[in-house]
Design a protein around this motif. Sequence first.
Motif, PDB file in Angstrom:
ATOM      1  N   ASP A 144       0.854  -1.186   0.000  1.00  0.00           N
ATOM      2  CA  ASP A 144       0.000   0.000   0.000  1.00  0.00           C
ATOM      3  C   ASP A 144       0.891   1.239   0.000  1.00  0.00           C
ATOM      4  O   ASP A 144       2.126   1.144  -0.083  1.00  0.00           O
ATOM      5  CB  ASP A 144      -0.978  -0.030   1.174  1.00  0.00           C
ATOM      6  CG  ASP A 144      -0.342   0.342   2.502  1.00  0.00           C
ATOM      7  OD1 ASP A 144       0.915   0.343   2.600  1.00  0.00           O
ATOM      8  OD2 ASP A 144      -1.080   0.636   3.466  1.00  0.00           O
ATOM      9  N   VAL A 145       0.298   2.396   0.109  1.00  0.00           N
ATOM     10  CA  VAL A 145       1.051   3.644   0.007  1.00  0.00           C
ATOM     11  C   VAL A 145       2.049   3.798   1.147  1.00  0.00           C
ATOM     12  O   VAL A 145       3.046   4.518   1.018  1.00  0.00           O
ATOM     13  CB  VAL A 145       0.071   4.846  -0.045  1.00  0.00           C
ATOM     14  CG1 VAL A 145      -0.624   5.028   1.303  1.00  0.00           C
ATOM     15  CG2 VAL A 145       0.762   6.118  -0.513  1.00  0.00           C
ATOM     16  N   ASN A 146       1.825   3.087   2.261  1.00  0.00           N
ATOM     17  CA  ASN A 146       2.724   3.171   3.411  1.00  0.00           C
ATOM     18  C   ASN A 146       3.698   2.000   3.494  1.00  0.00           C
ATOM     19  O   ASN A 146       4.417   1.864   4.484  1.00  0.00           O
ATOM     20  CB  ASN A 146       1.903   3.236   4.705  1.00  0.00           C
ATOM     21  CG  ASN A 146       1.005   4.462   4.749  1.00  0.00           C
ATOM     22  OD1 ASN A 146       1.447   5.576   4.479  1.00  0.00           O
ATOM     23  ND2 ASN A 146      -0.263   4.263   5.082  1.00  0.00           N
ATOM     24  N   GLY A 147       3.731   1.153   2.473  1.00  0.00           N
ATOM     25  CA  GLY A 147       4.658   0.031   2.456  1.00  0.00           C
ATOM     26  C   GLY A 147       4.128  -1.238   3.071  1.00  0.00           C
ATOM     27  O   GLY A 147       4.864  -2.239   3.155  1.00  0.00           O
ATOM     28  N   ASN A 148       2.878  -1.272   3.491  1.00  0.00           N
ATOM     29  CA  ASN A 148       2.285  -2.488   4.039  1.00  0.00           C
ATOM     30  C   ASN A 148       1.979  -3.457   2.902  1.00  0.00           C
ATOM     31  O   ASN A 148       1.354  -3.070   1.917  1.00  0.00           O
ATOM     32  CB  ASN A 148       1.001  -2.168   4.806  1.00  0.00           C
ATOM     33  CG  ASN A 148       1.249  -1.251   5.986  1.00  0.00           C
ATOM     34  OD1 ASN A 148       2.129  -1.511   6.807  1.00  0.00           O
ATOM     35  ND2 ASN A 148       0.484  -0.162   6.074  1.00  0.00           N
ATOM     36  N   PRO A 149       2.395  -4.718   3.022  1.00  0.00           N
ATOM     37  CA  PRO A 149       2.293  -5.629   1.872  1.00  0.00           C
ATOM     38  C   PRO A 149       0.886  -6.168   1.630  1.00  0.00           C
ATOM     39  O   PRO A 149       0.178  -6.532   2.560  1.00  0.00           O
ATOM     40  CB  PRO A 149       3.245  -6.765   2.246  1.00  0.00           C
ATOM     41  CG  PRO A 149       3.243  -6.779   3.740  1.00  0.00           C
ATOM     42  CD  PRO A 149       3.085  -5.351   4.166  1.00  0.00           C
ATOM     43  N   PHE A 150       0.524  -6.201   0.355  1.00  0.00           N
ATOM     44  CA  PHE A 150      -0.640  -6.956  -0.107  1.00  0.00           C
ATOM     45  C   PHE A 150      -0.201  -8.302  -0.685  1.00  0.00           C
ATOM     46  O   PHE A 150      -0.988  -9.244  -0.741  1.00  0.00           O
ATOM     47  CB  PHE A 150      -1.391  -6.186  -1.183  1.00  0.00           C
ATOM     48  CG  PHE A 150      -2.150  -4.997  -0.674  1.00  0.00           C
ATOM     49  CD1 PHE A 150      -3.225  -5.149   0.195  1.00  0.00           C
ATOM     50  CD2 PHE A 150      -1.799  -3.711  -1.056  1.00  0.00           C
ATOM     51  CE1 PHE A 150      -3.931  -4.056   0.667  1.00  0.00           C
ATOM     52  CE2 PHE A 150      -2.501  -2.612  -0.599  1.00  0.00           C
ATOM     53  CZ  PHE A 150      -3.569  -2.779   0.273  1.00  0.00           C
ATOM     54  N   ALA A 151       1.045  -8.374  -1.156  1.00  0.00           N
ATOM     55  CA  ALA A 151       1.611  -9.607  -1.711  1.00  0.00           C
ATOM     56  C   ALA A 151       3.122  -9.541  -1.547  1.00  0.00           C
ATOM     57  O   ALA A 151       3.737  -8.506  -1.811  1.00  0.00           O
ATOM     58  CB  ALA A 151       1.242  -9.762  -3.181  1.00  0.00           C
ATOM     59  N   LEU A 152       3.718 -10.638  -1.112  1.00  0.00           N
ATOM     60  CA  LEU A 152       5.166 -10.683  -0.945  1.00  0.00           C
ATOM     61  C   LEU A 152       5.659 -12.096  -1.164  1.00  0.00           C
ATOM     62  O   LEU A 152       4.881 -13.055  -1.117  1.00  0.00           O
ATOM     63  CB  LEU A 152       5.579 -10.200   0.441  1.00  0.00           C
ATOM     64  CG  LEU A 152       5.199 -11.068   1.651  1.00  0.00           C
ATOM     65  CD1 LEU A 152       6.130 -10.763   2.816  1.00  0.00           C
ATOM     66  CD2 LEU A 152       3.757 -10.805   2.078  1.00  0.00           C
ATOM     67  N   SER A 153       6.960 -12.227  -1.422  1.00  0.00           N
ATOM     68  CA  SER A 153       7.577 -13.533  -1.621  1.00  0.00           C
ATOM     69  C   SER A 153       8.505 -13.827  -0.454  1.00  0.00           C
ATOM     70  O   SER A 153       9.264 -12.957  -0.016  1.00  0.00           O
ATOM     71  CB  SER A 153       8.366 -13.569  -2.931  1.00  0.00           C
ATOM     72  OG  SER A 153       7.497 -13.461  -4.039  1.00  0.00           O
ATOM     73  N   VAL A 154       8.437 -15.051   0.052  1.00  0.00           N
ATOM     74  CA  VAL A 154       9.305 -15.469   1.149  1.00  0.00           C
ATOM     75  C   VAL A 154      10.200 -16.593   0.658  1.00  0.00           C
ATOM     76  O   VAL A 154       9.818 -17.399  -0.189  1.00  0.00           O
ATOM     77  CB  VAL A 154       8.479 -15.931   2.371  1.00  0.00           C
ATOM     78  CG1 VAL A 154       7.670 -14.783   2.935  1.00  0.00           C
ATOM     79  CG2 VAL A 154       7.557 -17.086   2.001  1.00  0.00           C
TER      80      VAL A 154
END
Length: 661
Positions: A144-154
């Motif tokens: 999101d605009v504040n860097g909170n993830p909607f999708a990420l790779s681990v």
Amino acid sequence: MSNPRDRNPRDPRRPGATGRSGSRPSKRPQREPRRPADGSRVRPGAAGAGRGSAARPARRAGERPRRRPAPPPPPPPLLRRTFRAGDPAKRIKIGGVIIVVIMMLFAGRLTQIQGIDADTYAEAAANLRLQTIDIPTLRGQITDVNGNPFALSVEVRTVFVDPEEVKEEERDQLVDELVTRFDLDEGEVAAKVDATPSRYQVVAHRVSPGDWQEMRDLGLSGVGAEVDYERVYPEETGAADLVGFVGSEGHGLEGLEGYLDETLSGEAGKRQVEVGSDGTQIPMAGGLVREPEPGQDVRLTLDRDLQWFAQRALAERVEELEAEGGSVIVTNTDHEILAMADYPSYSQNDISATGPEEWSNGAVAETFEPGSTNKVITLAAALEEGLTTPETVYTVPYSLQYYDRTFRNSTNNGTQRLTVNGIMAQSSNVGTIKIADEVGRGTLYNFMKDFGLGQPTGLALPGEEAGILTDPDDWWGTQLPSVSIGHGLSVNATQMALVYATVANGGVHVEPRLVAGTVDPEGEFTPAGEPEKTRVVSEETAEQLALMLEAVTGDGGTAPQARIDGYRVAGKTGTANRLDPETGAYNENDYTATFAGFAPADDPELIVQVVLHSPRGTIYGGEAAGPVFNDIMSFALKTMKVPPTGTEPPAIRLFEEEDDS
């Protein structure tokens, strides 16, 4: 007696004649041709006289002549001279020469392969056993605009075994540990550990680095792991329909994952592996060809908290009214999308339980007739063209005959004398049609295009439908009044949200944005390009429309449910019949309920559009969608820290008999 030398040299009666010029004399005595029994003479040549010929018996009457087979063609002169049956020594000599030449050619080729070009051919032979495979890379995040993830790779591990390296005394322990730690089938693991001939058998995917570390610390032989990545979607973000998901190959298939795949995916690395006799891959030390390059993060304009709340509020209302579904759009006056919710939705971590219908983002993919929310464009065109003013009074009956169709207001209040403000506040169909007659079809069409209807939003989201807005030259008798009140055209939820965002932005349409920018692997942010801006109506017209829309939420309007304590709110309701896809006709018992508005009305900051498809029981926009607008707008104002309105709304005259006090 004649002289023998004077005879014809070809005369067979001449001593030594053979019938060939220059041939040596024949040593065989000449025979007198045998005469037939009847005493007649034999014609010369008839009996086949000459060397090698024999007398032919006379042909009987009626007997067919027998054909003599054609002699074989003579051999070519060279062969006739070289391979004559009487010259075997010469044939053997030539055959021997040919064999020697062939052997010399073979010997030369072997010398080249095994001596001169030995390294080249050895390398080529080795390459036949090698293959180049991709090394997975880290896919960029969607935040999101504040860097909170909607999708990420681990980072995860792919665990494999090399059966040839497994020590016999450790075999049983290795099988037990793999089965217990990674919850695997014992029979399958045992078969892979015992596989022959094989050097590479994958036993487990998506193993966490910690779990693999514990396994490796046991020191068992023949087991290894490779780095891989797993796509993870945090639960309860409310953005599944927008963000989408990736497939088993790691590439985006739906939503932003698919649309931004090239930016997010980066570039895979390359590694060489040796292919065994059974086709399995054997990892090689030093086989790295190219390092993987991680993808870029994509930062959206969304606010995660607002997205979550909008999705939850929408879902609750859809379930409460037993609606088929709905959408919510939240944007600011710069046309940056702050939330885009759709329902029904799905879990990105369990896509197998759903299908394309759930994956579709209805906020852009589902179209509907906007109904009365479209009236703001009709009145904007009239005000901007100077054809009327907010205080202009119209005589508005309950119904109006227009060619072969009768148009009616939603409520029978008889004939009224309404101002343009009142026509908007009470959402009068008849009053709006009268104003549309003054505007004309060409002008109304142009304003609708300028506000963004009938064309893509510019977000370029997968599955987006631009809706339908027919050319005015094709409008029939009742098309103008129908379109002016939001029928006979179709839009998507985002398009109508942007119409109200344009009014809230002082009449300037801004190309909407969903992507704020990208972040490279080094953490450097690159903002998206500046959006295109177009003035649609003047600032004065936009302010007049804002006051009219504020009257909708007032005491005399159709949506008091949209009021928010401490804030002045402007908005518009919409209710329209839905088309039956099977018959193509309107379903009189099926509706789309909408509400679009902004706050604070005197200094707009946020715009919210709510759409409910096929609600049951409560069908009107103000009653069905108004409360959802209220909940989401209230939360958005607090989340964005928008201060309460410091002014009171001015008195707005709705009827002719009212004064301005």
